[in-house]
Design a protein around this motif. Structure first.
Motif, PDB file in Angstrom:
ATOM      1  N   THR A  12     129.764 -77.229  45.598  1.00 26.13           N
ATOM      2  CA  THR A  12     129.754 -76.371  46.793  1.00 26.13           C
ATOM      3  C   THR A  12     130.252 -77.339  47.985  1.00 26.13           C
ATOM      4  OG1 THR A  12     127.502 -76.749  47.509  1.00 26.13           O
ATOM      5  CG2 THR A  12     127.918 -74.760  46.092  1.00 26.13           C
ATOM      6  N   GLY A  13     129.899 -78.422  48.106  1.00 27.34           N
ATOM      7  CA  GLY A  13     130.224 -79.368  49.138  1.00 27.34           C
ATOM      8  C   GLY A  13     129.060 -79.416  49.944  1.00 27.34           C
ATOM      9  N   GLN A  14     128.140 -78.496  49.888  1.00 28.59           N
ATOM     10  CA  GLN A  14     127.034 -78.159  50.938  1.00 28.59           C
ATOM     11  C   GLN A  14     126.104 -79.352  50.496  1.00 28.59           C
ATOM     12  OE1 GLN A  14     127.501 -75.571  53.102  1.00 28.59           O
ATOM     13  NE2 GLN A  14     129.374 -75.612  51.890  1.00 28.59           N
ATOM     14  N   THR A  15     125.472 -80.237  51.795  1.00 28.32           N
ATOM     15  CA  THR A  15     124.526 -81.121  51.556  1.00 28.32           C
ATOM     16  C   THR A  15     123.457 -80.736  52.480  1.00 28.32           C
ATOM     17  OG1 THR A  15     125.648 -82.382  53.239  1.00 28.32           O
ATOM     18  CG2 THR A  15     126.205 -82.860  50.881  1.00 28.32           C
ATOM     19  N   GLN A  16     123.506 -80.034  53.570  1.00 27.40           N
ATOM     20  CA  GLN A  16     122.491 -79.440  54.585  1.00 27.40           C
ATOM     21  C   GLN A  16     121.304 -78.944  53.748  1.00 27.40           C
ATOM     22  OE1 GLN A  16     125.495 -78.204  54.148  1.00 27.40           O
ATOM     23  NE2 GLN A  16     125.543 -76.167  54.885  1.00 27.40           N
ATOM     24  N   HIS A  17     121.515 -78.273  52.989  1.00 26.77           N
ATOM     25  CA  HIS A  17     120.465 -77.365  52.227  1.00 26.77           C
ATOM     26  C   HIS A  17     119.254 -78.174  51.541  1.00 26.77           C
ATOM     27  CE1 HIS A  17     122.870 -74.274  53.203  1.00 26.77           C
ATOM     28  NE2 HIS A  17     123.793 -74.536  52.451  1.00 26.77           N
ATOM     29  N   GLY A  18     119.628 -79.616  51.249  1.00 23.97           N
ATOM     30  CA  GLY A  18     118.696 -80.568  50.261  1.00 23.97           C
ATOM     31  C   GLY A  18     117.942 -79.678  49.269  1.00 23.97           C
ATOM     32  N   ASP A  19     116.774 -79.653  49.046  1.00 19.38           N
ATOM     33  CA  ASP A  19     115.954 -79.081  47.953  1.00 19.38           C
ATOM     34  C   ASP A  19     115.165 -78.039  48.399  1.00 19.38           C
ATOM     35  OD1 ASP A  19     114.837 -78.654  45.327  1.00 19.38           O
ATOM     36  OD2 ASP A  19     113.111 -80.211  45.756  1.00 19.38           O
ATOM     37  N   ASP A  20     115.991 -76.911  49.166  1.00 21.75           N
ATOM     38  CA  ASP A  20     115.315 -76.054  49.901  1.00 21.75           C
ATOM     39  C   ASP A  20     115.776 -74.499  48.900  1.00 21.75           C
ATOM     40  OD1 ASP A  20     114.677 -73.744  51.193  1.00 21.75           O
ATOM     41  OD2 ASP A  20     114.966 -74.550  53.237  1.00 21.75           O
ATOM     42  N   GLU A  21     115.384 -74.007  48.295  1.00 31.20           N
ATOM     43  CA  GLU A  21     115.735 -72.950  47.394  1.00 31.20           C
ATOM     44  C   GLU A  21     116.248 -71.847  48.387  1.00 31.20           C
ATOM     45  OE1 GLU A  21     113.386 -71.292  44.137  1.00 31.20           O
ATOM     46  OE2 GLU A  21     112.468 -73.380  43.920  1.00 31.20           O
ATOM     47  N   GLU A  22     115.363 -71.359  49.302  1.00 26.04           N
ATOM     48  CA  GLU A  22     115.645 -70.249  50.173  1.00 26.04           C
ATOM     49  C   GLU A  22     116.997 -70.415  50.837  1.00 26.04           C
ATOM     50  OE1 GLU A  22     113.591 -68.001  54.054  1.00 26.04           O
ATOM     51  OE2 GLU A  22     112.388 -68.798  52.520  1.00 26.04           O
ATOM     52  N   ALA A  23     117.191 -71.578  51.357  1.00 29.05           N
ATOM     53  CA  ALA A  23     118.442 -72.101  52.002  1.00 29.05           C
ATOM     54  C   ALA A  23     119.610 -71.993  51.179  1.00 29.05           C
ATOM     55  CB  ALA A  23     118.464 -73.537  52.756  1.00 29.05           C
ATOM     56  N   TRP A  24     119.519 -72.467  49.843  1.00 23.33           N
ATOM     57  CA  TRP A  24     120.584 -72.157  48.880  1.00 23.33           C
ATOM     58  C   TRP A  24     120.743 -70.729  48.748  1.00 23.33           C
ATOM     59  CZ3 TRP A  24     124.286 -75.385  47.671  1.00 23.33           C
ATOM     60  CH2 TRP A  24     124.244 -76.621  47.796  1.00 23.33           C
ATOM     61  N   ARG A  25     119.660 -70.020  48.373  1.00 20.90           N
ATOM     62  CA  ARG A  25     120.031 -68.494  48.090  1.00 20.90           C
ATOM     63  C   ARG A  25     120.733 -67.745  49.267  1.00 20.90           C
ATOM     64  NH1 ARG A  25     121.422 -65.537  44.321  1.00 20.90           N
ATOM     65  NH2 ARG A  25     120.140 -66.922  43.107  1.00 20.90           N
ATOM     66  N   THR A  26     120.292 -68.215  50.673  1.00 25.73           N
ATOM     67  CA  THR A  26     120.865 -67.446  51.751  1.00 25.73           C
ATOM     68  C   THR A  26     122.311 -67.868  51.942  1.00 25.73           C
ATOM     69  OG1 THR A  26     118.725 -67.458  52.981  1.00 25.73           O
ATOM     70  CG2 THR A  26     120.755 -67.440  54.339  1.00 25.73           C
ATOM     71  N   TRP A  27     122.820 -69.009  51.549  1.00 24.58           N
ATOM     72  CA  TRP A  27     124.144 -69.535  51.605  1.00 24.58           C
ATOM     73  C   TRP A  27     124.807 -68.948  50.546  1.00 24.58           C
ATOM     74  CZ3 TRP A  27     127.060 -71.622  47.685  1.00 24.58           C
ATOM     75  CH2 TRP A  27     128.282 -71.931  48.094  1.00 24.58           C
ATOM     76  N   PHE A  28     124.214 -68.876  49.240  1.00 25.23           N
ATOM     77  CA  PHE A  28     124.944 -67.910  48.267  1.00 25.23           C
ATOM     78  C   PHE A  28     125.085 -66.552  48.525  1.00 25.23           C
ATOM     79  CE2 PHE A  28     124.845 -65.508  44.307  1.00 25.23           C
ATOM     80  CZ  PHE A  28     126.204 -66.125  43.644  1.00 25.23           C
ATOM     81  N   ASP A  29     124.095 -65.977  49.119  1.00 21.71           N
ATOM     82  CA  ASP A  29     124.400 -64.452  49.475  1.00 21.71           C
ATOM     83  C   ASP A  29     125.376 -64.015  50.532  1.00 21.71           C
ATOM     84  OD1 ASP A  29     122.267 -63.906  47.756  1.00 21.71           O
ATOM     85  OD2 ASP A  29     120.802 -63.631  49.048  1.00 21.71           O
ATOM     86  N   GLY A  30     125.593 -65.136  51.338  1.00 27.71           N
ATOM     87  CA  GLY A  30     126.486 -65.057  52.326  1.00 27.71           C
ATOM     88  C   GLY A  30     127.896 -65.296  51.791  1.00 27.71           C
ATOM     89  N   GLN A  31     128.055 -66.050  50.744  1.00 25.15           N
ATOM     90  CA  GLN A  31     129.323 -66.402  50.188  1.00 25.15           C
ATOM     91  C   GLN A  31     129.790 -65.711  48.669  1.00 25.15           C
ATOM     92  OE1 GLN A  31     131.176 -68.645  51.707  1.00 25.15           O
ATOM     93  NE2 GLN A  31     129.654 -68.622  53.389  1.00 25.15           N
ATOM     94  N   ARG A  32     128.851 -65.123  48.196  1.00 20.20           N
ATOM     95  CA  ARG A  32     128.628 -64.241  46.975  1.00 20.20           C
ATOM     96  C   ARG A  32     130.065 -63.450  46.774  1.00 20.20           C
ATOM     97  NH1 ARG A  32     124.816 -62.234  43.482  1.00 20.20           N
ATOM     98  NH2 ARG A  32     123.162 -62.649  44.913  1.00 20.20           N
ATOM     99  N   ALA A  33     130.519 -62.585  47.609  1.00 18.73           N
ATOM    100  CA  ALA A  33     131.578 -61.730  47.523  1.00 18.73           C
ATOM    101  C   ALA A  33     133.040 -62.742  47.163  1.00 18.73           C
ATOM    102  CB  ALA A  33     131.827 -61.013  48.406  1.00 18.73           C
ATOM    103  N   ARG A  34     132.925 -63.801  48.094  1.00 19.77           N
ATOM    104  CA  ARG A  34     134.284 -64.528  47.930  1.00 19.77           C
ATOM    105  C   ARG A  34     134.054 -65.546  46.770  1.00 19.77           C
ATOM    106  NH1 ARG A  34     134.138 -67.977  52.758  1.00 19.77           N
ATOM    107  NH2 ARG A  34     136.194 -68.996  52.081  1.00 19.77           N
ATOM    108  N   ILE A  35     133.064 -65.948  46.386  1.00 16.82           N
ATOM    109  CA  ILE A  35     132.958 -66.697  45.128  1.00 16.82           C
ATOM    110  C   ILE A  35     133.327 -65.910  43.963  1.00 16.82           C
ATOM    111  CG2 ILE A  35     131.268 -67.990  43.489  1.00 16.82           C
ATOM    112  CD1 ILE A  35     129.786 -68.834  46.128  1.00 16.82           C
ATOM    113  N   GLU A  36     132.568 -64.590  43.722  1.00 20.44           N
ATOM    114  CA  GLU A  36     133.029 -63.640  42.756  1.00 20.44           C
ATOM    115  C   GLU A  36     134.398 -63.260  42.757  1.00 20.44           C
ATOM    116  OE1 GLU A  36     129.712 -60.793  43.155  1.00 20.44           O
ATOM    117  OE2 GLU A  36     128.223 -62.311  42.079  1.00 20.44           O
ATOM    118  N   ASN A  37     135.059 -63.136  43.574  1.00 19.74           N
ATOM    119  CA  ASN A  37     136.406 -62.674  43.741  1.00 19.74           C
ATOM    120  C   ASN A  37     137.551 -63.709  43.582  1.00 19.74           C
ATOM    121  OD1 ASN A  37     137.010 -63.394  46.379  1.00 19.74           O
ATOM    122  ND2 ASN A  37     136.620 -61.289  47.115  1.00 19.74           N
ATOM    123  N   GLY A  38     136.932 -64.890  43.615  1.00 14.14           N
ATOM    124  CA  GLY A  38     137.977 -66.014  43.438  1.00 14.14           C
ATOM    125  C   GLY A  38     138.371 -66.447  44.872  1.00 14.14           C
TER     126      GLY A  38
END
Length: 181
Positions: free
Chosen positions: A93-119
């Motif tokens: 992902t190139g994302q380094t700001q989330h560190g070892d924070d599950e909630e931050a990673w999940r929030t980031w993914f939820d915001g990007q999910r549609a774009r990731i899934e549709n390519g």
């Protein structure tokens, strides 16, 4: 290309070392190998799971199809597998700001999910050094130093300060007095 079916058949081999060899040779095939390799993220052998995650971080950074399953592994595993999943997430992902924070990673993914899934999602590219220098001359903020490597910090087993990111550690203490150094 011709070796891919043979390598894929080795993913079901009984010996973990054979599965790891297949992983090492299939991951570089990119998106075509994701479906065959994804079940190994739940392999009974921790060594196989770690090897797959290490290969993804090293050779599959352009394959966005890996992001959802690697995030899932990161959220449900611990120890070295979790650490390797985190390294793979950062590489993918190139994302380094989330560190070892599950909630931050999940929030980031939820915001990007549609774009990731549709390519349509693309991994951010670092600025070239010359462009970053030009920004600095125009009064822009100095480019940040490269981030320290991110390592999953929990859970950690420790004994007198010697730590390990795993629940499966044995510390052996030799109390004999006949050892001569």
């Amino acid at each position: 290309e011709e070796a891919r079916p043979v390598l894929a058949s080795l993913l079901a081999a009984r010996e973990p070392a054979v599965r790891i060899l297949a992983v090492d040779n299939l991951v570089p095939h990119g998106a075509e190998a994701v479906d065959a390799l994804q079940p190994l993220l739940d392999d009974p052998s921790q060594a196989v799971r770690r090897a797959l995650l290490e290969q993804i971080a090293r050779d599959a950074v352009s394959v966005t199809a890996w992001i959802p399953p690697v995030l899932d592994v990161y959220e449900r595993q611990d120890g070295l597998v979790r650490a390797r999943a985190l390294e793979a997430l950062v590489a993918l992902t190139g994302q380094t700001q989330h560190g070892d924070d599950e909630e931050a990673w999940r929030t980031w993914f939820d915001g990007q999910r549609a774009r990731i899934e549709n390519g349509t999602w693309e991994r951010p590219q670092p600025k070239p050094a010359a462009e970053a220098e030009g920004d600095a001359e125009e009064g822009a903020k100095e480019p940040e130093a490269p981030a320290e490597p991110i390592v999953a910090t929990q859970p950690v087993t420790a004994f007198y300060g010697a730590g390990a990111p795993s629940h499966h550690v044995i510390f052996v203490l030799d109390g004999t007095s006949d050892l001569k150094l």
